[in-house]
Design a protein around this motif. Structure first.
Motif, PDB file in Angstrom:
ATOM      1  N   ASN A 116       3.836   1.582  -1.220  1.00 40.81           N
ATOM      2  CA  ASN A 116       4.424   1.752  -2.546  1.00 40.81           C
ATOM      3  C   ASN A 116       3.431   2.355  -3.538  1.00 40.81           C
ATOM      4  O   ASN A 116       3.793   3.206  -4.354  1.00 40.81           O
ATOM      5  CB  ASN A 116       4.986   0.429  -3.068  1.00 40.81           C
ATOM      6  CG  ASN A 116       6.278   0.047  -2.378  1.00 40.81           C
ATOM      7  OD1 ASN A 116       6.927   0.866  -1.736  1.00 40.81           O
ATOM      8  ND2 ASN A 116       6.645  -1.207  -2.482  1.00 40.81           N
ATOM      9  N   ILE A 117       2.194   1.927  -3.471  1.00 39.66           N
ATOM     10  CA  ILE A 117       1.172   2.515  -4.344  1.00 39.66           C
ATOM     11  C   ILE A 117       0.991   3.992  -4.007  1.00 39.66           C
ATOM     12  O   ILE A 117       0.867   4.841  -4.903  1.00 39.66           O
ATOM     13  CB  ILE A 117      -0.157   1.742  -4.224  1.00 39.66           C
ATOM     14  CG1 ILE A 117       0.015   0.353  -4.836  1.00 39.66           C
ATOM     15  CG2 ILE A 117      -1.306   2.502  -4.903  1.00 39.66           C
ATOM     16  CD1 ILE A 117      -1.097  -0.602  -4.504  1.00 39.66           C
ATOM     17  N   ALA A 163      -5.457   1.963  -1.202  1.00 41.58           N
ATOM     18  CA  ALA A 163      -4.335   2.683  -1.825  1.00 41.58           C
ATOM     19  C   ALA A 163      -4.612   2.938  -3.304  1.00 41.58           C
ATOM     20  O   ALA A 163      -4.368   4.031  -3.817  1.00 41.58           O
ATOM     21  CB  ALA A 163      -3.038   1.897  -1.642  1.00 41.58           C
ATOM     22  N   TYR A 164      -5.147   1.925  -3.985  1.00 41.77           N
ATOM     23  CA  TYR A 164      -5.514   2.117  -5.394  1.00 41.77           C
ATOM     24  C   TYR A 164      -6.614   3.171  -5.535  1.00 41.77           C
ATOM     25  O   TYR A 164      -6.605   3.975  -6.466  1.00 41.77           O
ATOM     26  CB  TYR A 164      -5.960   0.803  -6.035  1.00 41.77           C
ATOM     27  CG  TYR A 164      -4.828  -0.085  -6.479  1.00 41.77           C
ATOM     28  CD1 TYR A 164      -3.869   0.364  -7.381  1.00 41.77           C
ATOM     29  CD2 TYR A 164      -4.719  -1.385  -6.002  1.00 41.77           C
ATOM     30  CE1 TYR A 164      -2.829  -0.454  -7.782  1.00 41.77           C
ATOM     31  CE2 TYR A 164      -3.683  -2.211  -6.408  1.00 41.77           C
ATOM     32  CZ  TYR A 164      -2.741  -1.740  -7.295  1.00 41.77           C
ATOM     33  OH  TYR A 164      -1.710  -2.551  -7.693  1.00 41.77           O
ATOM     34  N   ILE A 201       3.772   6.032  -5.428  1.00 39.55           N
ATOM     35  CA  ILE A 201       3.515   6.298  -6.850  1.00 39.55           C
ATOM     36  C   ILE A 201       2.445   7.379  -6.990  1.00 39.55           C
ATOM     37  O   ILE A 201       2.548   8.272  -7.847  1.00 39.55           O
ATOM     38  CB  ILE A 201       3.103   5.003  -7.579  1.00 39.55           C
ATOM     39  CG1 ILE A 201       4.285   4.022  -7.586  1.00 39.55           C
ATOM     40  CG2 ILE A 201       2.628   5.290  -9.001  1.00 39.55           C
ATOM     41  CD1 ILE A 201       3.928   2.614  -7.981  1.00 39.55           C
ATOM     42  N   THR A 202       1.448   7.357  -6.130  1.00 38.45           N
ATOM     43  CA  THR A 202       0.400   8.381  -6.122  1.00 38.45           C
ATOM     44  C   THR A 202       0.993   9.769  -5.922  1.00 38.45           C
ATOM     45  O   THR A 202       0.481  10.754  -6.453  1.00 38.45           O
ATOM     46  CB  THR A 202      -0.630   8.068  -5.018  1.00 38.45           C
ATOM     47  OG1 THR A 202      -1.184   6.781  -5.257  1.00 38.45           O
ATOM     48  CG2 THR A 202      -1.726   9.106  -4.953  1.00 38.45           C
ATOM     49  N   ILE A 229      -4.933  -2.868   0.043  1.00 37.54           N
ATOM     50  CA  ILE A 229      -4.306  -2.336  -1.169  1.00 37.54           C
ATOM     51  C   ILE A 229      -5.359  -1.653  -2.062  1.00 37.54           C
ATOM     52  O   ILE A 229      -5.045  -0.727  -2.814  1.00 37.54           O
ATOM     53  CB  ILE A 229      -3.526  -3.437  -1.919  1.00 37.54           C
ATOM     54  CG1 ILE A 229      -2.458  -2.820  -2.795  1.00 37.54           C
ATOM     55  CG2 ILE A 229      -4.448  -4.337  -2.708  1.00 37.54           C
ATOM     56  CD1 ILE A 229      -1.414  -3.814  -3.246  1.00 37.54           C
ATOM     57  N   SER A 242       0.837  -1.211   0.000  1.00 42.48           N
ATOM     58  CA  SER A 242       0.000   0.000   0.000  1.00 42.48           C
ATOM     59  C   SER A 242       0.865   1.251   0.000  1.00 42.48           C
ATOM     60  O   SER A 242       0.572   2.219  -0.709  1.00 42.48           O
ATOM     61  CB  SER A 242      -0.927   0.005   1.221  1.00 42.48           C
ATOM     62  OG  SER A 242      -1.835  -1.061   1.149  1.00 42.48           O
ATOM     63  N   MET A 264      -4.994   6.450  -5.280  1.00 40.99           N
ATOM     64  CA  MET A 264      -4.247   6.718  -6.509  1.00 40.99           C
ATOM     65  C   MET A 264      -5.188   7.162  -7.631  1.00 40.99           C
ATOM     66  O   MET A 264      -4.899   8.144  -8.328  1.00 40.99           O
ATOM     67  CB  MET A 264      -3.469   5.489  -6.958  1.00 40.99           C
ATOM     68  CG  MET A 264      -2.716   5.707  -8.272  1.00 40.99           C
ATOM     69  SD  MET A 264      -1.995   4.194  -8.913  1.00 40.99           S
ATOM     70  CE  MET A 264      -0.457   4.169  -8.031  1.00 40.99           C
TER      71      MET A 264
END
Length: 188
Positions: free
Chosen positions: A119-120, A175-176, A123-124, A172, A117, A179
């Protein structure tokens, strides 16, 4: 006054993004999952705070450039945003590589499950970074209501994504969802 009242609504949207992930995780998963995701999201908030310094530094300059009709300097700033974004992207790659060590160092090995999470969310931060680079210009040109409406739309997207993704794929999914909401905000 015309600058501050829209902030109330827009910040409400940001608060919803912040809170809804934990609410949905708690609704569909365990309290342990809430704690694990909270570690990832708090790391994202620290990164976001660092990114927000860009607005703090450049907004007074952009306002000054606009007031003194130095539009070429605003244009020069805008032309540098892609370069700044590439530098941030490089930092993201380092962050992805180091995330395991950072989580273990600051928390412990029992929070290793927060790394996907986190890591996502790292990236966000790319979407957030680009948005914040444009924020001084948006504020300087009195488009405050515009950015606050975007924050409310982001919160709605995040709510929908969380309710769809968290029950299916766990923390996760939150987190997506975050994002997706930040990507939508950047596109708007």
């Amino acid at each position: 006054w015309s600058f501050s009242w829209p902030q109330f609504f827009g910040f409400s949207g940001l608060y919803i993004i912040n809170y809804i992930d934990l609410f949905v995780i708690r609704k569909f998963l365990t309290i342990s999952d809430v704690g694990i995701y909270n570690v990832a999201y708090n790391g994202f908030m620290i990164i976001s705070g660092v990114i927000l310094i860009i607005n703090t530094l450049f907004m007074p300059l952009i306002i000054e450039y606009r007031t003194k009709k130095k539009y070429h300097l605003i244009e020069s700033y805008m032309k540098k945003i892609p370069l700044y974004s590439i530098v941030w992207l490089i930092l993201i790659f380092f962050g992805l590589f180091l995330s395991k060590y950072v989580i273990v160092f600051f928390f412990s090995e029992k929070y290793l499950l927060s790394i996907p999470s986190f890591n996502i969310l790292i990236i966000t931060s790319f979407f957030y970074f680009i948005s914040i680079c444009y924020l001084p210009i948006i504020n300087a040109y009195d488009l405050i209501i515009h950015i606050q409406l975007i924050n409310l739309i982001k919160s709605i997207v995040n709510i929908i994504a969380d309710f769809i993704l968290v029950p299916k794929i766990g923390i996760i999914g939150a987190a997506y969802g975050t994002m997706i909401s930040y990507a939508v905000g950047l596109l708007l």
